[in-house]
Write a protein that holds these residues in place. Sequence first.
Motif, PDB file in Angstrom:
ATOM      1  N   LYS A  82      56.506 101.670  31.208  1.00 29.18           N
ATOM      2  CA  LYS A  82      57.765 101.154  30.661  1.00 29.18           C
ATOM      3  C   LYS A  82      57.968  99.708  31.069  1.00 29.18           C
ATOM      4  O   LYS A  82      58.383  98.865  30.260  1.00 29.18           O
ATOM      5  CB  LYS A  82      58.947 101.993  31.144  1.00 29.18           C
ATOM      6  N   LYS A  83      57.679  99.401  32.332  1.00 33.27           N
ATOM      7  CA  LYS A  83      57.839  98.030  32.819  1.00 33.27           C
ATOM      8  C   LYS A  83      56.856  97.085  32.127  1.00 33.27           C
ATOM      9  O   LYS A  83      57.211  95.968  31.751  1.00 33.27           O
ATOM     10  CB  LYS A  83      57.631  97.993  34.332  1.00 33.27           C
ATOM     11  N   ILE A  84      55.636  97.539  31.971  1.00 33.52           N
ATOM     12  CA  ILE A  84      54.616  96.712  31.318  1.00 33.52           C
ATOM     13  C   ILE A  84      54.991  96.447  29.859  1.00 33.52           C
ATOM     14  O   ILE A  84      54.905  95.316  29.371  1.00 33.52           O
ATOM     15  CB  ILE A  84      53.241  97.395  31.400  1.00 33.52           C
ATOM     16  N   LEU A  85      55.426  97.487  29.181  1.00 31.15           N
ATOM     17  CA  LEU A  85      55.732  97.370  27.752  1.00 31.15           C
ATOM     18  C   LEU A  85      57.035  96.630  27.480  1.00 31.15           C
ATOM     19  O   LEU A  85      57.342  96.308  26.329  1.00 31.15           O
ATOM     20  CB  LEU A  85      55.784  98.765  27.113  1.00 31.15           C
ATOM     21  N   SER A  86      57.793  96.349  28.541  1.00 34.10           N
ATOM     22  CA  SER A  86      59.062  95.629  28.359  1.00 34.10           C
ATOM     23  C   SER A  86      58.871  94.118  28.296  1.00 34.10           C
ATOM     24  O   SER A  86      59.810  93.388  27.971  1.00 34.10           O
ATOM     25  CB  SER A  86      60.033  95.974  29.495  1.00 34.10           C
ATOM     26  N   ILE A  87      57.670  93.632  28.589  1.00 32.76           N
ATOM     27  CA  ILE A  87      57.456  92.182  28.559  1.00 32.76           C
ATOM     28  C   ILE A  87      57.337  91.699  27.105  1.00 32.76           C
ATOM     29  O   ILE A  87      57.001  92.467  26.207  1.00 32.76           O
ATOM     30  CB  ILE A  87      56.204  91.761  29.369  1.00 32.76           C
ATOM     31  N   GLY A  88      57.632  90.436  26.897  1.00 34.38           N
ATOM     32  CA  GLY A  88      57.713  89.890  25.548  1.00 34.38           C
ATOM     33  C   GLY A  88      56.454  90.003  24.727  1.00 34.38           C
ATOM     34  O   GLY A  88      56.512  90.126  23.499  1.00 34.38           O
ATOM     35  N   PHE A  89      55.303  89.973  25.394  1.00 37.42           N
ATOM     36  CA  PHE A  89      54.039  90.058  24.659  1.00 37.42           C
ATOM     37  C   PHE A  89      53.989  91.296  23.780  1.00 37.42           C
ATOM     38  O   PHE A  89      53.542  91.233  22.620  1.00 37.42           O
ATOM     39  CB  PHE A  89      52.856  90.090  25.631  1.00 37.42           C
ATOM     40  N   PHE A  90      54.447  92.443  24.302  1.00 42.53           N
ATOM     41  CA  PHE A  90      54.349  93.677  23.539  1.00 42.53           C
ATOM     42  C   PHE A  90      55.387  93.748  22.428  1.00 42.53           C
ATOM     43  O   PHE A  90      55.177  94.425  21.413  1.00 42.53           O
ATOM     44  CB  PHE A  90      54.432  94.889  24.469  1.00 42.53           C
ATOM     45  N   ASP A  91      56.521  93.058  22.588  1.00 46.12           N
ATOM     46  CA  ASP A  91      57.467  92.937  21.474  1.00 46.12           C
ATOM     47  C   ASP A  91      56.797  92.203  20.312  1.00 46.12           C
ATOM     48  O   ASP A  91      56.913  92.604  19.155  1.00 46.12           O
ATOM     49  CB  ASP A  91      58.722  92.175  21.905  1.00 46.12           C
ATOM     50  N   GLN A  92      56.105  91.111  20.650  1.00 44.63           N
ATOM     51  CA  GLN A  92      55.399  90.345  19.625  1.00 44.63           C
ATOM     52  C   GLN A  92      54.253  91.145  19.025  1.00 44.63           C
ATOM     53  O   GLN A  92      54.025  91.123  17.807  1.00 44.63           O
ATOM     54  CB  GLN A  92      54.863  89.040  20.227  1.00 44.63           C
ATOM     55  N   PHE A  93      53.540  91.895  19.857  1.00 41.62           N
ATOM     56  CA  PHE A  93      52.435  92.733  19.386  1.00 41.62           C
ATOM     57  C   PHE A  93      52.948  93.782  18.406  1.00 41.62           C
ATOM     58  O   PHE A  93      52.331  94.037  17.359  1.00 41.62           O
ATOM     59  CB  PHE A  93      51.758  93.407  20.579  1.00 41.62           C
ATOM     60  N   TYR A  94      54.077  94.382  18.727  1.00 44.74           N
ATOM     61  CA  TYR A  94      54.697  95.391  17.863  1.00 44.74           C
ATOM     62  C   TYR A  94      55.072  94.767  16.513  1.00 44.74           C
ATOM     63  O   TYR A  94      54.759  95.315  15.451  1.00 44.74           O
ATOM     64  CB  TYR A  94      55.927  95.975  18.549  1.00 44.74           C
ATOM     65  N   TYR A  95      55.713  93.612  16.560  1.00 46.41           N
ATOM     66  CA  TYR A  95      56.138  92.933  15.337  1.00 46.41           C
ATOM     67  C   TYR A  95      54.928  92.565  14.477  1.00 46.41           C
ATOM     68  O   TYR A  95      54.920  92.784  13.259  1.00 46.41           O
ATOM     69  CB  TYR A  95      56.932  91.679  15.696  1.00 46.41           C
ATOM     70  N   GLN A  96      53.896  92.006  15.103  1.00 52.55           N
ATOM     71  CA  GLN A  96      52.710  91.595  14.364  1.00 52.55           C
ATOM     72  C   GLN A  96      51.959  92.792  13.770  1.00 52.55           C
ATOM     73  O   GLN A  96      51.390  92.701  12.673  1.00 52.55           O
ATOM     74  CB  GLN A  96      51.764  90.786  15.272  1.00 52.55           C
ATOM     75  N   SER A  97      51.954  93.910  14.487  1.00 52.61           N
ATOM     76  CA  SER A  97      51.285  95.114  13.976  1.00 52.61           C
ATOM     77  C   SER A  97      52.005  95.647  12.741  1.00 52.61           C
ATOM     78  O   SER A  97      51.365  96.058  11.762  1.00 52.61           O
ATOM     79  CB  SER A  97      51.221  96.191  15.056  1.00 52.61           C
ATOM     80  N   ARG A  98      53.321  95.638  12.772  1.00 55.69           N
ATOM     81  CA  ARG A  98      54.091  96.053  11.589  1.00 55.69           C
ATOM     82  C   ARG A  98      53.839  95.093  10.422  1.00 55.69           C
ATOM     83  O   ARG A  98      53.722  95.514   9.260  1.00 55.69           O
ATOM     84  CB  ARG A  98      55.588  96.113  11.915  1.00 55.69           C
ATOM     85  N   PHE A  99      53.754  93.824  10.736  1.00 51.28           N
ATOM     86  CA  PHE A  99      53.456  92.814   9.719  1.00 51.28           C
ATOM     87  C   PHE A  99      52.122  93.123   9.031  1.00 51.28           C
ATOM     88  O   PHE A  99      52.015  93.111   7.799  1.00 51.28           O
ATOM     89  CB  PHE A  99      53.406  91.432  10.373  1.00 51.28           C
ATOM     90  N   VAL A 100      51.102  93.421   9.843  1.00 52.65           N
ATOM     91  CA  VAL A 100      49.774  93.744   9.304  1.00 52.65           C
ATOM     92  C   VAL A 100      49.857  94.974   8.400  1.00 52.65           C
ATOM     93  O   VAL A 100      49.303  94.982   7.283  1.00 52.65           O
ATOM     94  CB  VAL A 100      48.763  93.988  10.444  1.00 52.65           C
ATOM     95  N   ILE A 101      50.530  96.018   8.866  1.00 50.95           N
ATOM     96  CA  ILE A 101      50.626  97.256   8.096  1.00 50.95           C
ATOM     97  C   ILE A 101      51.287  96.999   6.746  1.00 50.95           C
ATOM     98  O   ILE A 101      50.783  97.420   5.689  1.00 50.95           O
ATOM     99  CB  ILE A 101      51.415  98.331   8.870  1.00 50.95           C
ATOM    100  N   ILE A 102      52.413  96.304   6.758  1.00 47.16           N
ATOM    101  CA  ILE A 102      53.167  96.079   5.516  1.00 47.16           C
ATOM    102  C   ILE A 102      52.385  95.208   4.541  1.00 47.16           C
ATOM    103  O   ILE A 102      52.299  95.521   3.343  1.00 47.16           O
ATOM    104  CB  ILE A 102      54.547  95.464   5.844  1.00 47.16           C
ATOM    105  N   VAL A 103      51.796  94.139   5.031  1.00 43.83           N
ATOM    106  CA  VAL A 103      51.021  93.257   4.147  1.00 43.83           C
ATOM    107  C   VAL A 103      49.820  94.003   3.560  1.00 43.83           C
ATOM    108  O   VAL A 103      49.532  93.906   2.355  1.00 43.83           O
ATOM    109  CB  VAL A 103      50.563  91.996   4.901  1.00 43.83           C
ATOM    110  N   GLN A 104      49.132  94.762   4.387  1.00 40.90           N
ATOM    111  CA  GLN A 104      47.941  95.476   3.910  1.00 40.90           C
ATOM    112  C   GLN A 104      48.301  96.621   2.963  1.00 40.90           C
ATOM    113  O   GLN A 104      47.579  96.878   1.987  1.00 40.90           O
ATOM    114  CB  GLN A 104      47.115  96.002   5.091  1.00 40.90           C
ATOM    115  N   LEU A 105      49.405  97.305   3.228  1.00 39.51           N
ATOM    116  CA  LEU A 105      49.837  98.360   2.310  1.00 39.51           C
ATOM    117  C   LEU A 105      50.184  97.783   0.945  1.00 39.51           C
ATOM    118  O   LEU A 105      49.889  98.389  -0.093  1.00 39.51           O
ATOM    119  CB  LEU A 105      51.045  99.114   2.879  1.00 39.51           C
TER     120      LEU A 105
END
Length: 212
Positions: A40-63
Amino acid sequence: MLTRVELEEWFSDLDKIIFDTNISINNIQRIIQPVSEIEKKILSIGFFDQFYYQSRFVIIVQLCKVFQKNINQKRNFHELFNRICSDTYDQDIEFLLMTNGSGGQLSVAKDDLINIINSLRLEIKSHKKLLIKVIDHRNKLYAHSDPNCKVPSVTDDELDILVKLSNKIYNELHYKFFIETKGFEYTYDWKIDEILMVLSQFKLEDIKKHKH
């Protein structure tokens, strides 16, 4: 005329696009479910927020590449459906179809393909509202930076529905031609689990050091 070379290239391109969405959906589903307080502590850092956003971006664009009816999307399912149903086939495709359980009859094999495609079209149509939301995200939110743009939310579970549907479409058609399916959901080498495990170990060691 649809040739075997063209068909193989089409499936190869779709393979990459669809696998991309599976990697991304598996990873975002993982990072929203930490298995420990350390995670939980590791995933709370900003990098993973950006990773989550970018992964959703990839999914939506590719779909959108595979589901959107758009002349600029050269590898969408709708165009593939039309080519399979309407085009004549070269001898290599005819041979594939006549030796893949059709009793040697090309007309039977093509009728089977058309029936499969009609069923898949209905399934896509049943998700019309969801697809419109995803396409709106692509066109209005990601493709344009309008701060006042408002689009309906798309949940991770909804994205997962379309990812699984794209898996199904690819495999049903690919199997009909080549008697093979692709395990898109098996993304072991691309999973974020290993990274989280290593980071958790470092975090635990760091905590132990500060206790002494």
